[in-house]
Design a protein around this motif. Structure first.
Motif, mmCIF file in Angstrom:
data_model
loop_
_atom_site.group_PDB
_atom_site.id
_atom_site.type_symbol
_atom_site.label_atom_id
_atom_site.label_comp_id
_atom_site.label_asym_id
_atom_site.label_seq_id
_atom_site.Cartn_x
_atom_site.Cartn_y
_atom_site.Cartn_z
ATOM 1 N N ASN A 65 0.823 -1.214 0.000
ATOM 2 C CA ASN A 65 0.000 0.000 0.000
ATOM 3 C C ASN A 65 0.855 1.260 0.000
ATOM 4 O O ASN A 65 0.500 2.255 -0.633
ATOM 5 N N LYS A 66 1.968 1.231 0.724
ATOM 6 C CA LYS A 66 2.876 2.384 0.743
ATOM 7 C C LYS A 66 3.443 2.620 -0.651
ATOM 8 O O LYS A 66 3.524 3.761 -1.117
ATOM 9 N N ILE A 67 3.811 1.552 -1.341
ATOM 10 C CA ILE A 67 4.359 1.669 -2.697
ATOM 11 C C ILE A 67 3.278 2.160 -3.657
ATOM 12 O O ILE A 67 3.521 3.024 -4.499
ATOM 13 N N LYS A 68 2.065 1.633 -3.533
ATOM 14 C CA LYS A 68 0.959 2.066 -4.404
ATOM 15 C C LYS A 68 0.628 3.539 -4.189
ATOM 16 O O LYS A 68 0.167 4.218 -5.106
ATOM 17 N N GLY A 69 0.862 4.034 -2.979
ATOM 18 C CA GLY A 69 0.582 5.436 -2.668
ATOM 19 C C GLY A 69 1.567 6.400 -3.311
ATOM 20 O O GLY A 69 1.310 7.604 -3.373
ATOM 21 N N CYS A 70 2.702 5.910 -3.777
ATOM 22 C CA CYS A 70 3.698 6.752 -4.439
ATOM 23 C C CYS A 70 3.327 6.859 -5.912
ATOM 24 O O CYS A 70 3.419 5.879 -6.647
ATOM 25 N N THR A 71 2.892 8.038 -6.336
ATOM 26 C CA THR A 71 2.448 8.168 -7.728
ATOM 27 C C THR A 71 3.461 8.902 -8.593
ATOM 28 O O THR A 71 3.764 8.471 -9.692
ATOM 29 N N GLY A 72 4.007 10.014 -8.098
ATOM 30 C CA GLY A 72 4.960 10.790 -8.892
ATOM 31 C C GLY A 72 6.328 10.147 -8.969
ATOM 32 O O GLY A 72 6.940 10.064 -10.038
ATOM 33 N N SER A 73 6.809 9.646 -7.833
ATOM 34 C CA SER A 73 8.090 8.944 -7.798
ATOM 35 C C SER A 73 8.106 8.015 -6.596
ATOM 36 O O SER A 73 7.382 8.232 -5.623
ATOM 37 N N LEU A 74 8.925 6.987 -6.687
ATOM 38 C CA LEU A 74 9.079 6.010 -5.605
ATOM 39 C C LEU A 74 10.521 6.075 -5.133
ATOM 40 O O LEU A 74 11.449 5.789 -5.894
ATOM 41 N N ASN A 75 10.707 6.484 -3.873
ATOM 42 C CA ASN A 75 12.045 6.571 -3.286
ATOM 43 C C ASN A 75 12.207 5.432 -2.289
ATOM 44 O O ASN A 75 11.385 5.286 -1.382
ATOM 45 N N MET A 76 13.239 4.633 -2.466
ATOM 46 C CA MET A 76 13.492 3.509 -1.567
ATOM 47 C C MET A 76 14.958 3.472 -1.186
ATOM 48 O O MET A 76 15.822 3.836 -1.978
ATOM 49 N N THR A 77 15.196 3.009 0.038
ATOM 50 C CA THR A 77 16.548 2.681 0.476
ATOM 51 C C THR A 77 16.596 1.172 0.570
ATOM 52 O O THR A 77 15.708 0.547 1.159
ATOM 53 N N LEU A 78 17.604 0.590 -0.051
ATOM 54 C CA LEU A 78 17.733 -0.865 -0.103
ATOM 55 C C LEU A 78 19.094 -1.293 0.399
ATOM 56 O O LEU A 78 20.030 -0.491 0.462
#
Length: 177
Positions: free
Chosen positions: A68-81
């Protein structure tokens, strides 16, 4: 193992699938990548652990919360991996090539088998001895019922629904005769 950040330009699809989460007792990890997808182009790799999504720590997130958090990102998706270590990657196992005689002059490529060797995250169910003992004690008085006596569970159900003092209707009695 090293940490890195990616910023994928939206909109979705982002080109990866997740596995794990708090509800699976394993960290959120990248389970597959779409060839040529946004995640693949950003050098994300299968097995990488997701540390944060859009600045929110992924530690303790369930699988659904992360989705759900990922789906909520519409303009860009920022992740730390966190880059998967070389030892946790599945290694292909060599397979002997079998030749097959057919009327077709082509050769059939062998299938590659991958064996998962990292058993660190397998879930082992735990049950307390007290709960096992209580279950055994509750079932010790069980006996097959004969005649017109009701089982304990039906007596309890009748008490809960308030129907323990109701008598059978005449039509029910006639059906039994």
């Amino acid at each position: 193992m090293s940490n890195y950040s990616v910023s994928l330009v939206g909109p979705a699809p982002w080109g990866f699938r997740l596995q794990g989460g708090k509800d699976f007792n394993m960290p959120l990890t990248i389970s597959s990548l779409k060839d040529g997808g946004k995640a693949s182009q950003a050098n994300v790799r299968i097995g990488d652990v997701v540390l944060s999504i859009d600045g929110i720590s992924a530690n303790g997130m369930t699988h659904l919360e992360a989705q759900n958090k990922i789906k909520g990102c519409t303009g860009s998706l920022n992740m730390t991996l966190q880059r998967a270590s070389a030892t946790s990657k599945p290694e292909p196992v060599s397979v002997q090539k079998k030749t097959q005689v057919t009327n077709n002059p082509g050769t059939i490529p062998p299938r590659k088998h991958i064996v998962e060797r990292n058993t660190e995250f397998y879930h082992i169910p735990t049950h307390s001895d007290a709960s096992k003992k209580r279950l055994m004690e509750d079932t010790e008085d069980w006996r097959p019922r004969t005649g017109t006596t009701q089982s304990r569970s039906f007596r309890i159900l009748a008490q809960i629904t308030g129907t323990e003092h109701l008598k059978e209707s005449e039509s029910d009695s006639a059906k039994k005769a």
